[in-house]
Design a protein around this motif. Structure first.
Motif, mmCIF file in Angstrom:
data_model
loop_
_atom_site.group_PDB
_atom_site.id
_atom_site.type_symbol
_atom_site.label_atom_id
_atom_site.label_comp_id
_atom_site.label_asym_id
_atom_site.label_seq_id
_atom_site.Cartn_x
_atom_site.Cartn_y
_atom_site.Cartn_z
ATOM 1 N N GLY A 178 -42.234 -28.029 -71.177
ATOM 2 C CA GLY A 178 -41.064 -27.301 -70.699
ATOM 3 C C GLY A 178 -41.441 -25.862 -70.367
ATOM 4 O O GLY A 178 -41.025 -25.304 -69.348
ATOM 5 N N SER A 208 -39.337 -18.381 -70.157
ATOM 6 C CA SER A 208 -39.521 -19.826 -70.108
ATOM 7 C C SER A 208 -39.798 -20.375 -71.513
ATOM 8 O O SER A 208 -39.304 -21.439 -71.888
ATOM 9 C CB SER A 208 -40.672 -20.159 -69.163
ATOM 10 N N ALA A 229 -37.618 -23.139 -73.466
ATOM 11 C CA ALA A 229 -38.201 -24.371 -74.012
ATOM 12 C C ALA A 229 -37.864 -24.498 -75.493
ATOM 13 O O ALA A 229 -37.462 -25.569 -75.961
ATOM 14 C CB ALA A 229 -39.712 -24.384 -73.799
ATOM 15 N N VAL A 248 -35.380 -26.225 -67.353
ATOM 16 C CA VAL A 248 -36.015 -26.506 -68.647
ATOM 17 C C VAL A 248 -35.145 -27.470 -69.452
ATOM 18 O O VAL A 248 -35.648 -28.365 -70.120
ATOM 19 C CB VAL A 248 -36.288 -25.201 -69.418
ATOM 20 N N GLY A 269 -41.552 -24.476 -66.630
ATOM 21 C CA GLY A 269 -40.613 -23.378 -66.398
ATOM 22 C C GLY A 269 -41.295 -22.226 -65.680
ATOM 23 O O GLY A 269 -40.764 -21.658 -64.726
#
Ligand SMILES: Nc1ncnc2c1ncn2[C@@H]1O[C@H](COP(=O)(O)OP(=O)(O)O)[C@@H](O)[C@H]1O
Ligand SMILES: [Mg+2]
Lengths: 414, 309
Positions: free
Chosen positions: A276, A313, A317, A239, A280
């Motif tokens: 992202g 994730s 991000a 990421v 991810g």
């Protein structure tokens, strides 16, 4: 919204066209997991490891305890464990001097309680200076606990009969037949655990030096325990790589060009963070698939794991969006990101078993996403829903996002 | 269509634009000539909306260019940096950058294919751009600014550092855009380009326009005089002093630097007088050229600098 999706789709396409960075970050954790497996995994055949030294304290001296002690004495087990039967005081003394990997204490009244289907607890004292060997002992005991609980529950009627044979010698139990198949059976037995809940026979793990401190306990095998930590560490790396676009495009003029078009800064920021996040999740899914295929790792319910991966994730991000709103250029991004990720991974338990770490480390670990992801993954494998890890990751992720968006807006406008 | 009034922008102590004003009509192609640091990029950046903290006004199609977001759809920018994705193909780049404007997808695809044809990249449309030569990248960079058929096209040094073929292709695009009604401003410090491409030329330095007009109009600024270029071993100071008393008397010092000076003279008969003064001061002359006035001499006269500085 159309433009946001356009940027998002373009970012995904770009990273698929030049996937080297992402591929490397996916292969490394799998490789590292494999390596750890090769070095530390218990092998039932052709083991090159020295036998794990185990102290066995039998405070019960009944049939069930003899069965347990006997189990360690089967040929296949002898290759793995070097068992010393002793009393608790002597055992604690030896553990204190680090003479054994673990000590198993069978409590008084074990056999009778078990036969009466009363909950009983086996104590596994682990040597904190060793990383994986004590876990193997714990693992083995866990398997035995599940098996015995299962037997007792499945044969409730017969158990009464067994009480009558209290004095039959342990040797008559067909361990030899059980032995060779033990490795394969182990996983099935552990998997059966969910159906046996609540277990009659429970395991309590503790470490010598941190006596009394409850340690979290994972029951899945080594890979399953190691892989989530690796996965979250490299999720952070990936990421980070994706979010670096924020800064590199500011430097190479693409941001300026985008700002000459009708694309709004907030749409661009949204696209980058969403990108992202989505990528991810995708990367985690690939790692889960690879981990399952290569290592037969278990993850608990996939839906739950997906949710945990999604919040992790998201956290990553938001965090790297904020970081890239604060750093001045690519060099700074690199200079800050790698040490931060490594620190997260060290304190959060991606690199070392949390149980093997000093208490101060574990306290700092609370501040890392790694810790919560690993905890969450452990809970999932344990058949429980990781409410707290998910809430903490989602909550702190939203907070980071709330900081990142205005900071990025300031740096994205002209 | 475009009215720029008193644009002023400074970076700290540096005044990059100094009450810059300009008008531009539909289909006009304006070549903005200026030496390095004249303020060309600053002007383009302000018009493109990527530079803030300035004063002055810009009206475009009767509306405030900076207040009306919808106008961004009417504006095409070709930046000095080659800003596109190296890892993507030329076609993917066109579809992405063009997609940021309000052009229907099917129409966008059609225009992208057509533009690739025009900049002679159609055969390599599917290759990653990183394999392209500098000239090919410049052509792509230019094409990206045209996909949405802007009414005003701004290009910042679109031909810098490229081969002749690419240059011809880009200048062609600029002429075509003008012919189809797009107003164009492009900056350069190459005289030959503006001479062949522009309907109007503006010469700027120190953040303002020094003169503008057609090529003929500009050349008339220097008048029907000859240009004398003197090379030798002299410093700028003594050279100017030597000619001080005869300057103005049909002789004009256009630019004087160490070892190189340019003068405008009403008649070549005045050259011996000039040489006489220099010899008396013992300033050695190694070469002397007589030229007829052109854009370069106009530039020299206006800025006191050669474009190649
Ligand atoms: N970001 C900046 N910070 C400080 N000074 C700048 C900056 N950009 C340009 N300048 C200065 O402003 C003047 C005009 O620059 P620029 O517009 O780039 O000129 P040109 O494009 O004609 O070469 C120059 O003196 C330059 O040094
Ligand atoms: Mg410039």
């Amino acid at each position: 919204m159309r433009r946001l999706l356009l940027v998002l789709a373009n970012d995904v396409r770009r990273h698929l066209k030049a996937p080297m960075a992402i591929l490397i970050f996916m292969v490394i954790p799998l490789g590292m997991t494999g390596l750890i497996g090769v070095i530390f995994a218990p092998q039932t055949e052709g083991s090159e490891l020295p036998p794990i030294s185990v102290l066995l304290v039998d405070n019960d001296k009944g049939l069930a305890s003899k069965l347990l002690v006997g189990a360690f004495d089967v040929d296949q087990m002898k290759e793995m464990f070097q068992v010393t039967v002793t009393d608790e005081a002597d055992g604690r003394k030896r553990m204190g001097r680090g003479k054994a990997s673990a000590m198993v204490v069978i409590p008084e009244g074990f056999t009778l309680d078990l036969l009466d289907a009363k909950p009983v607890t086996l104590l596994v004292v682990k040597n904190p200076s060793e990383q994986f060997l004590p876990d193997v002992v714990e693992e083995f005991m866990n398997t035995m606990a599940v098996m015995l609980s299962g037997v007792v529950q499945a044969f409730a009627e017969e158990v009464r009969g067994i009480r009558a044979m209290l004095d039959r010698p342990v040797e008559s139990f067909p361990w030899d037949k059980l032995g060779p198949e033990f490795g394969k059976a182990q996983k099935k037995v552990v998997a059966a655990r969910t159906y046996l809940d609540p277990l009659i026979l429970r395991l309590k793990a503790e470490e010598t030096k941190a006596a009394g401190a409850r340690t979290s306990f994972t029951q899945a095998d080594l890979f399953s325990a190691v892989l989530p930590g690796m996965a979250v560490m490299f999720l952070l790396f990936i990421v980070q790589t994706l979010m670096r676009d924020i800064i590199s495009e500011r430097e190479d003029g693409k941001l300026r060009r985008m700002l000459t078009t009708p694309l709004r800064p907030i749409e661009l920021i949204g696209a980058r963070i969403a990108g992202g996040w989505v990528m991810g999740i995708a990367v985690l899914l690939v790692m889960v698939a690879a981990g399952t295929l290569i290592f037969r790792a278990t993850w608990g319910p996939l839906g739950g794991f997906l949710l945990l991966g999604a919040v992790a994730s998201f956290w990553a991000a938001a965090f790297f969006a904020l970081l890239h709103a604060l750093v001045r250029n690519r060099n700074q991004s690199g200079a800050f990101s790698a040490p931060i990720i490594l620190a997260f991974s060290l304190f959060g338990g991606s690199m070392m078993n949390l149980e093997a770490m000093p208490k101060a480390f574990r306290t700092v670990g609370i501040l890392t996403p790694n810790r919560w992801f690993i905890d969450g993954a452990a809970l999932l494998r344990d058949g429980r829903f990781p409410f707290v890890p998910i809430l903490i990751l989602a909550g702190s992720g939203i907070l980071l996002l709330a900081l990142a968006v205005p900071a990025l807006r300031r740096r994205t406008s002209v | 269509m475009l009215e720029i009034r008193n644009l002023t922008k400074s970076y700290g102590d540096i005044l990059a634009l100094d009450r810059f004003s300009l008008d531009l009509g539909k289909g006009e192609v304006l070549g903005l000539l200026g030496p390095n640091g004249a303020g060309k990029t600053t002007l383009i950046s302000i018009l493109a909306g990527t530079l803030a903290d300035f004063s002055g006004t810009v009206t475009f199609q009767g509306r405030n260019l900076f207040a009306d977001r919808a106008l961004k759809n009417r504006l095409g920018i070709v930046p000095q940096d080659m800003a596109f994705y190296d890892e993507l193909s030329a076609m993917d780049n066109l579809l992405f950058w063009g997609g940021l404007y309000d052009v229907p997808r099917a129409e966008l695809k059609r225009r992208a294919a057509e533009l690739l044809e025009r900049v002679e990249l159609a055969g390599r449309a599917k290759e990653p751009v990183k394999k392209f030569s500098g000239g090919m990248k410049r052509r792509l960079n230019t094409a990206i600014g045209l996909l949405h058929h802007p009414d005003l096209l701004l290009l910042d040094e679109p031909t810098v550092g490229i081969d002749v073929q690419a240059k011809v292709s880009i200048l062609d695009i600029i002429r075509n855009a003008g012919a189809s009604g797009t107003a164009v401003i492009f900056t350069t410090h190459q005289l030959a380009e503006v001479e062949t491409t522009c309907s109007r030329i503006a010469i700027m330095d120190h953040g303002r326009i020094l003169a503008q007009g057609t090529l003929d109009e500009l050349v008339r600024i220097v008048g029907e005089r000859d240009i004398v270029e003197i090379t030798g071993e002299f410093a700028a100071g003594p050279f100017s002093e030597a000619l001080q008393d005869i300057a103005g008397d049909g002789i004009e010092l256009l630019s004087v630097a160490d070892n190189l000076a340019s003068l405008a003279v009403a008649a070549t008969e005045q050259i011996p007088r000039i040489m006489d003064r220099l010899f008396r001061r013992k300033l050695a002359v190694t070469d002397l050229k007589i030229k007829s006035p052109n854009l370069e001499t106009v530039f020299l006269k206006l800025t006191g600098r050669s474009l190649r500085d």
